[in-house]
Write an enzyme that holds these catalytic residues in place. Structure first.
Site, short mmCIF file in Angstrom:
data_model
loop_
_atom_site.label_atom_id
_atom_site.label_comp_id
_atom_site.label_asym_id
_atom_site.label_seq_id
_atom_site.Cartn_x
_atom_site.Cartn_y
_atom_site.Cartn_z
N HIS D 102 -6.75 15.98 35.91
CA HIS D 102 -7.99 16.30 36.63
C HIS D 102 -7.61 16.74 38.04
O HIS D 102 -6.81 16.09 38.70
CB HIS D 102 -8.90 15.08 36.69
CG HIS D 102 -10.08 15.26 37.59
ND1 HIS D 102 -10.92 16.35 37.51
CD2 HIS D 102 -10.57 14.49 38.60
CE1 HIS D 102 -11.86 16.25 38.43
NE2 HIS D 102 -11.68 15.13 39.12
N HIS D 104 -9.21 19.08 41.75
CA HIS D 104 -10.28 19.80 42.43
C HIS D 104 -9.70 21.13 42.93
O HIS D 104 -9.95 21.54 44.07
CB HIS D 104 -10.84 18.98 43.59
CG HIS D 104 -11.62 17.77 43.17
ND1 HIS D 104 -12.73 17.32 43.84
CD2 HIS D 104 -11.47 16.93 42.11
CE1 HIS D 104 -13.21 16.24 43.24
NE2 HIS D 104 -12.46 15.98 42.20
N ASP D 127 -4.11 34.49 26.38
CA ASP D 127 -2.77 33.96 26.07
C ASP D 127 -2.78 32.43 26.05
O ASP D 127 -1.90 31.82 25.43
CB ASP D 127 -1.75 34.41 27.14
CG ASP D 127 -1.24 35.83 26.90
OD1 ASP D 127 -1.34 36.33 25.77
OD2 ASP D 127 -0.73 36.44 27.85
N HIS D 176 -18.37 19.37 39.71
CA HIS D 176 -17.25 18.47 39.95
C HIS D 176 -15.93 19.27 39.99
O HIS D 176 -15.51 19.68 41.07
CB HIS D 176 -17.26 17.39 38.86
CG HIS D 176 -16.34 16.25 39.13
ND1 HIS D 176 -16.52 15.01 38.59
CD2 HIS D 176 -15.21 16.18 39.86
CE1 HIS D 176 -15.54 14.22 38.99
NE2 HIS D 176 -14.74 14.90 39.77
N TYR D 234 5.89 35.32 20.29
CA TYR D 234 6.28 35.27 21.69
C TYR D 234 7.31 34.16 21.88
O TYR D 234 7.22 33.12 21.25
CB TYR D 234 5.04 34.99 22.55
CG TYR D 234 5.31 34.90 24.03
CD1 TYR D 234 5.22 36.02 24.84
CD2 TYR D 234 5.66 33.69 24.61
CE1 TYR D 234 5.45 35.95 26.20
CE2 TYR D 234 5.90 33.60 25.97
CZ TYR D 234 5.80 34.72 26.76
OH TYR D 234 6.04 34.64 28.11
#
Lengths: 241, 241, 241, 241
Positions: D102, D104, D127, D176, D234
């Protein structure tokens, strides 16, 4: 592949291509394994290119993959970049180029995603690119589901048909990102760095004045010819050094 | 050129101009060989300027080219910057300046490409530039095809005619980029750095509020005069040091 | 000034304020001599503040100027920041603050120039600032031509009248830039860094969705109270350390 | 907690999670104590997570808190991140993930604050993320005032219900910021870095062309499947190394 294969020349090219790839990372045009640089040895029709999916900090010259113009691996323990067929198409069609670069650099990619060519808004642009940096049309579903990477090269060549690839050393592939080329790998990276800066300046320019039109043709010509062609007078060519 | 030529003074100026050019790169206002800084020795009418097309990391003081006010090379093994005639025009017309800078810094160039002067939106601006930083009109085709670089200097001087060049130490050349000046080369670079930051703040300001009008004249005067002129009280002038 | 003057405490504060000023430069909130940080020794009513117009790289603790709450220099060989009267006004009116910061950081200044407060668009904002970060009204010509720097402090206090200065530890001064405060100089710098990031996020937010309205009040309350007040549960307060 | 607890494995995971947290700071996705990374030891149902409110430069492996899937602290002298219940919800519902992040980060948070999912505008996006990166609906007041952090996890899971969490390894929580996940902590950080770059490119894309629509589905499929699934070609999987 009947041409002679000069090992020393190929090694030198691997070093040059490796260094050019590292320069791409140093100039912050790539994240992780994104992007790739190649160079060509014209006399042997050999292309040297970044291995696929290897992070820049691990690249060494001997990891650079050597392929022929049909994409067959001539030497190397790694898979070449998955974009290799796009590079090869450009080498086949643009006879005088020595290096090719593909990146997903932020601003150039944003223009490619917006499906807009970058208009020539100033002399910074025309010092390097004569007129607009075009954006290709979208590939058709058949082109995407077929030989995709080669078709990416083909749509670039098609879009450049009425332009001089020496005077416009780069393009945006719609919904994808920029390709640039140059006289060698290092010069192609230089053009990638410049293209990214031009893309950034152009995004800012239209945010400041939405009605802006491009540069006057006479000023565009002046700046382009100040640095290119037989009457160029920028730099140290022919000076007392 | 009948004036005496003081070698020590010229050497000191070459060092100062070299350092000012490197500062331009350190402050990230230039890419590759873009941009140039010069300084003048007024008592000898000699101008010292960056050589054309040389990367910043290779610059040394002795590479700085010495020219007279007509642009004749007095000493130096390199071609001077191709923008030298623009610098010379400014030195001839702005009698008290000691340094000139030209860059293609990103935000200032974007305003130049948008063909808009930078309005005074706040005290950061009026601490350094009194009122708008103007943008020149476009050069005419005759001016471009004629003595282009000198004409660039002439259009700057013409645009500044009704302004005080000491109070507005910089300008945008339409479709090209910023020029700044100052009491010496270092101060002119300082003004380039500030101009770029003002251009960035102004672009953001109009993106946040498209209807914004400029700063009140009384506040603009207050901040300009707080730092400039005989009643200035910013800094350490006349303090107990 | 009848209070006792504890030399050790003042020296410690000079070190703290010097370090906080350097942190401002390290966090890239200031260019050249822009910006200033102060701290207060409440028991002695002494304020320690950056000298005016000195570059950050030259600052040392002993250069920090010591003034009383009326702005008289108690000790120091330098002029205090020209913004000192604004700081003093905040210390007089906001009884529990220990540090004040003023910068011209790019995004916060752009909002100040746009004369708009920064709405609370998300939890990053409400983790630090409860509700909008306000923008002051313009000063009147009389306030500008009078005791300008003190009046800047007064308009801040007036704008904060109906707000809790502990819950909104910063403000934008119209056409000028941000001021922040905190329990000490270091904390005030922390709030400056956060304010700049909030200003940047908010500019981007409205560029992505021009019709956006602010965060729900209930979510704003939740995040603010998660970090502040007697029921806060963020961080290591009261843990097993 | 009847499962066996392998100390060596947990220590290794603490090291891995600590390093992943530091990588978040190195990639400049976090300021101060913002953001957190966790990893899970599936065989023991133990989650290792950053302590709450500790600055990145002070983190060491042994500070990483060990909790079970109900959030009980199994070992550790610190409070776990206040966002721990959100992480746990994701581990419970997304059976094959090994790491959660998580942040910001600036651009992703701006999209979250604008309450808009990030459309797939190009191959850089496809991708890594198949189709749009969704934005959750707002939590209800009841969800916010109830078990807020757990409810944040629940709204993520609910929003992902009709999507494949392996093909869309990240989401925006309205007002958020972003959450990402991956096969381990390091991979989840990688996805956070990519998400931030995609958010930046997308913001620029719509600023250049407000009428832009997304990428063709056929091109999106092509790029996603070039890197993912059994026909991926790839990288170096199955090569001669």
């Amino acid at each position: 592949m009947t041409k002679v294969f000069d090992e020393t020349e190929v090694k030198r090219l691997q070093e040059e291509v490796c260094e050019a790839n590292l320069e791409l990372a140093a100039k912050k045009l790539v994240l992780y394994t994104w992007g790739n640089v190649s160079g060509i040895l014209r006399e042997a029709n050999l292309v040297v290119i970044k291995p696929s999916g290897v992070p820049y900090e691990k690249l060494t010259p001997s990891m650079m993959v050597i392929v022929d113009l049909e994409g067959n691996i001539v030497e190397g323990n790694y898979n070449p970049s998955s974009d290799t067929p796009s590079h090869l198409e450009l080498y086949r069609e643009f006879a005088t180029i020595g290096g090719v670069v593909h990146t997903h650099s932020t601003y150039a990619t944003a223009w490619a995603q917006a499906k807009r060519g970058i208009p020539c808004y100033g002399t910074t642009h025309s010092d390097y690119f004569y007129n607009e940096i075009p954006c290709t049309p979208e590939l058709t579903p058949e082109e995407i589901n077929g030989d995709y990477e080669r078709n990416t090269g083909i749509v670039i060549v098609r879009t450049m048909r009425d332009r001089d690839y020496n005077a416009v050393p780069g393009i945006l592939v719609a919904n994808h990102g920029p390709f640039t080329w140059g006289k060698d790998a290092d010069n192609a990276v230089h053009n990638s760095v410049v293209l990214e800066e031009l893309a950034r300046m152009a995004q800012l320019t239209i945010s400041i004045n939405q009605d802006i039109t491009g540069i006057q043709k006479v000023l565009m010509d002046k700046h382009y010819l100040r640095k290119h062609g037989k009457n160029a007078y920028y730099g140290q060519n022919g000076n007392k050094e």
